[in-house]
Design an enzyme around this catalytic site. Structure first.
Site, PDB file in Angstrom:
ATOM      1  N   SER A 694       0.797  -1.226   0.000  1.00 30.52           N
ATOM      2  CA  SER A 694       0.000   0.000   0.000  1.00 30.52           C
ATOM      3  C   SER A 694       0.832   1.280   0.000  1.00 30.52           C
ATOM      4  CB  SER A 694      -0.988   0.006   1.154  1.00 30.52           C
ATOM      5  OG  SER A 694      -0.306   0.224   2.347  1.00 30.52           O
ATOM      6  N   LYS A 737      -6.550   4.453   8.352  1.00 31.78           N
ATOM      7  CA  LYS A 737      -5.565   5.322   7.699  1.00 31.78           C
ATOM      8  C   LYS A 737      -6.073   6.766   7.617  1.00 31.78           C
ATOM      9  CE  LYS A 737      -3.345   1.719   4.988  1.00 31.78           C
ATOM     10  NZ  LYS A 737      -3.296   1.058   3.697  1.00 31.78           N
TER      11      LYS A 737
END
Ligand code: ADP
Length: 796
Positions: A694, A737
């Site tokens: 990611s 996140k």
């Protein structure tokens, strides 16, 4: 009674060779046989007998003594007595009280009745007497028989028959074989028939043989008897010895003031076992062990082992159950009372309880709460137990790597105890508690066996009604238990276990949520726990935010609660010392309570720099920001990657690098840059291992920024996987996140376009503050991430 009177070898010759028939009064004896040479006394009571005795005394004091066939017969007829008896001399008479006379008689010689003369007033018979055989030569055969007879008699005496050793000595000096046989026969205790048989043997040889046979048989009987006796005696001796020692021990223990030995204890256990309402198998096993305990010498090591085992058995909740509170409204109220927010989780829990209530069994999937630490997984489980009115136990699986921890060790191990499951069941005290397996993802396995497979059995409704612990060796019913589990991540949960569970995600909290949790739950809870009055600590909202931002860095609220606890401790002391009623915490005095701030988030608005881009990472502790640095330097085209990157992360850096090379011209980068330049990508913090795809777009952006010299915006963060052609692929953990970006004061977050569906999870107030940009290609991204768009290289 009988005793031998040794007679001279040469007896009186008075009747020698007398062949005549003689008329003589006869006295019948009960159970008694008189032999010649035998002196004995007996009591006479019957009228007829006394009359016979009187008649004898008037005449020559001789009397014919013959045994009656049936001792109980009071008035025997002629047929009821034997035909052979002994002519005896009355030696003494003694009148006893009552009409009884004690007579002392001496047997003289055999006689056989030839005629019964009369029965009244006494029995009178005609008899033929035995001939004296004095002077006759003893034949060799007789001599041999005599010797054999003496030998067996000696054996007979030694074997413990009730013959006095004196008799043995005296018979040895008898030379007349007939006399020898008579003396021996008189002195042995054998059946009346046997004695009579010998008495009837007028022939000496026959008499010796008969007696020999009888003695041999008697010896055999005596030997068998002795063997049996010895066996019995041995047993009795052992039992007696043990009994004696035990009694002694009891006495010693009493003296020492200890409890009365093992006896009392056995009784106590027996009572406990009866009261424990055990299932049949457990009851039988307990009784067996108790029996073993009772046979054990006290003080042996085994006693302790059995005692511990019995304690376990009687204390386990085999049949104790608590009654469920099935009111769903009540459950909803309790969940709300204990937790702020978590709407979805609460709904899911209530659905689960409803289904459970309808189906009336526990066979459904097992709930697994997954999320970072401190988000309330354990406390939700505790609330479920409270709502259902069940007992609650929590077993942490963190670091459990040995199957024995779950199932216990066999009793052959020294100091073994049951596994943790059974221990916790005992602690719960009911067979239907809420049983929480905490940190199921932290369980590992090694050579000591696989705890996961044991856990599978515990969680499997088809098997857990008879869970076998190695120590107990008895099936224990776990089917009524409500199992719940928690985990920080699903990655490390063994697949078969995961299949049995229904996962409920609890992501981290936003600052806003934390603020509410602190104000409504944590501060009142801690105030109370520290013995302070409600409202005695005043922490304004702004200060709570300061605590959240500068003293904690977490997805949950565990550290927040800890910091609040530490404020409460200090405030309590202050209240006591200064007698103040209330303590007010302000931004100014917060440092006094918590020390200097621990964290300063990198705030947006810092200067944009070349080669530094903010990424977003997902960790087990929630989300976090991550600034990636890239520098270029003259070299030979190497790509150096540092910061403990995992393989997947390294590969995505290479993919990004190749993408840049293929598009170099479009970005205005010299296409031959890789010939004369090295590129170093570093991901702090260097000591923490990182992996996953990611950060792909972040690393790529940082390299582009470094190569083009265009600074990257410092208030933009991003997450997404990159392909070789620059496409952006979706990633996980989006909510965490974005929350991390929000915490760090990031203004804009770039996420893969395909992650759009996850935006629903993000609280509105966060979405209001953080602009979220969806991108599916690097070109879209660069526009937001860099201060200006890199353009194609102008031809020189
Ligand atoms: P976990 O098991 O997820 O690590 P805990 O259940 O131990 O977390 O929670 C830590 C503390 O935070 C507990 O005191 C709990 O009551 C509190 N807490 C967590 N979430 C909430 C919430 N939503 N509302 C109220 N208190 C909460």
């Amino acid at each position: 009674m009988a005793e031998v009177k040794e007679r001279k070898k040469r007896v009186t010759k008075k009747n020698s060779n007398k062949k005549d028939i003689r008329r003589i009064p006869c006295l019948t004896l009960r159970g008694l046989t008189v032999f010649p040479y035998m002196v004995l006394h007996f009591d006479v009571g019957r009228e007829k007998s006394i009359a016979a005795l009187e008649k004898a005394m008037i005449e020559d004091q001789e009397l014919f003594l013959v045994t009656q066939k049936d001792a109980k017969d009071d008035d025997p007829g002629f047929d009821d007595i034997y035909k052979v008896g002994t002519v005896s001399k009355v030696k003494q008479l003694l009148k006893l009280p009552g009409d009884t006379i004690r007579v002392l008689v001496e047997g003289i010689r055999r006689g056989r009745i030839v005629e019964f003369v009369s029965r009244k007033p006494y029995i009178e018979v005609d008899i033929e007497e035995e001939k004296e055989d004095d002077g006759k030569e003893v034949t060799l055969e007789q001599e041999a028989l005599m010797r054999s007879l003496l030998e067996v008699f000696e054996d007979f005496v030694k074997l413990g028959s009730k013959v006095s050793p004196d008799t043995l000595i005296s018979v040895n000096s008898v030379e007349n074989p007939g006399q020898l046989a008579d003396i021996i026969a008189a002195n042995i205790l054998v059946k009346m028939e046997d004695k009579q048989n010998i008495l009837e043997a007028f022939d000496i040889q026959e008499r010796l043989e008969k007696l020999y046979d009888i003695l041999v048989r008697e010896i055999q009987i005596l030997e068998i008897e002795r063997r049996i006796n010895q066996r019995v005696k041995k047993q009795v001796d052992k039992l007696q010895r043990e009994y004696y020692l035990r009694e002694q021990l009891k006495a010693i223990q009493k003296e020492l003031g200890e409890r009365d030995g093992i006896g009392d204890e056995i009784e106590e256990y027996q009572k406990k076992i009866e009261e424990a309402n055990l299932p049949r198998e457990a009851y039988e096993k307990a009784m067996k062990e108790l029996d073993r305990l009772s046979k054990m010498p006290p003080g042996s090591a085994e006693v302790g082992v059995i005692r511990t085992y019995l304690d376990w058995i009687v204390e386990l909740p085999w049949n104790t159950e608590t009654e469920d509170n099935l009111d769903l409204k009540n459950a909803a109220r309790i969940l709300d009372e204990d937790h702020y927010g978590l709407t979805k989780v609460k709904e899911r829990v209530l659905e689960y309880l409803a289904v459970h209530q309808l189906t009336q069994h526990m066979k459904g999937p097992i709930l697994c709460f997954v999320g970072p630490p401190g988000v309330g997984k354990t406390s939700i489980a505790r609330s479920i137990a409270r709502a259902l009115n069940r007992k609650f136990v929590r077993m942490s699986l963190g670091g459990v790597r040995d199957e024995a921890e779950i199932r216990g060790h066999r009793r052959t191990y020294v100091g073994s105890i049951p596994g943790r499951i059974i221990s916790f069941m005992k602690q719960a005290g009911s067979k239907n508690p809420v049983f929480l397996f905490d940190e199921i993802d932290k369980m590992s396995s090694d050579f000591r066996g696989d705890p996961a497979s044991a856990l599978l059995e515990v969680l499997d409704a088809e098997q857990n009604y008879a869970f076998r612990d190695h120590y107990l060796e008895l099936p224990f019913d776990l089917s009524k238990v409500m199992f719940l589990t928690t985990a920080n991540t699903l990655d490390t949960i063994p697949r078969p276990l995961l299949d049995r569970m229904e996962v409920i995600h609890i992501p981290g909290y936003t600052e806003e949520e934390k603020l509410h949790i602190a104000a409504r739950y944590l501060i009142p809870k801690q105030t109370k726990q520290h013995g302070l009055k409600e409202g005695s600590i005043n922490i304004p909202e702004r200060v709570i935010r300061d605590i959240i931002n500068h003293y904690t860095r977490e997805a949950g609220v565990r550290n927040l609660e800890r910091q609040i606890a530490s404020i409460c401790r200090k405030a309590a002391r202050r209240i006591l010392e200064t007698k103040q009623e209330r303590v007010r915490i302000t931004s100014g005095n917060l440092k006094k309570y918590l020390g200097i701030p621990l964290f300063w988030y990198q705030k947006a608005g810092q200067q944009a720099q070349e080669g530094i881009v903010t990424g977003l990472a997902w960790t087990a502790a929630g989300g976090d920001t991550l600034s990636i640095e890239v520098v270029t330097m003259p070299g030979t085209g190497k790509l150096v990657l540092t910061g403990q990157l995992g393989d997947v992360m390294k590969e995505s850096a290479h993919a990004g690098f190749s993408y840049i090379r293929s598009k170099a011209r479009d970005f205005g980068i010299d296409p031959s840059f890789y010939n004369n330049m090295d590129i170093h990508v570093h991901v702090p913090e260097g000591a923490i291992p990182k992996d996953g795809p990611s950060a792909g777009i972040t690393m790529t952006t940082a390299i582009i920024s470094a190569l083009t010299g265009i600074p990257a915006r410092s208030d933009v963060a991003m997450t997404g996987e990159i392909t070789l052609r620059g496409r952006i692929l979706p990633v996980g953990g989006l909510k965490e996140k974005v929350l991390a970006a929000h915490r760090a004061g990031i203004a804009k977050v770039i996420i893969p376009a395909e992650n759009e569906k996850d935006l629903a999870d993000i609280p509105d107030n966060v979405k209001r503050k953080v602009k979220i940009v969806l991108a599916d290609h690097m070109e879209q991204l660069l526009e937001h991430a860099l201060v200006e768009l890199p353009g194609p290289q102008k031809p020189d």
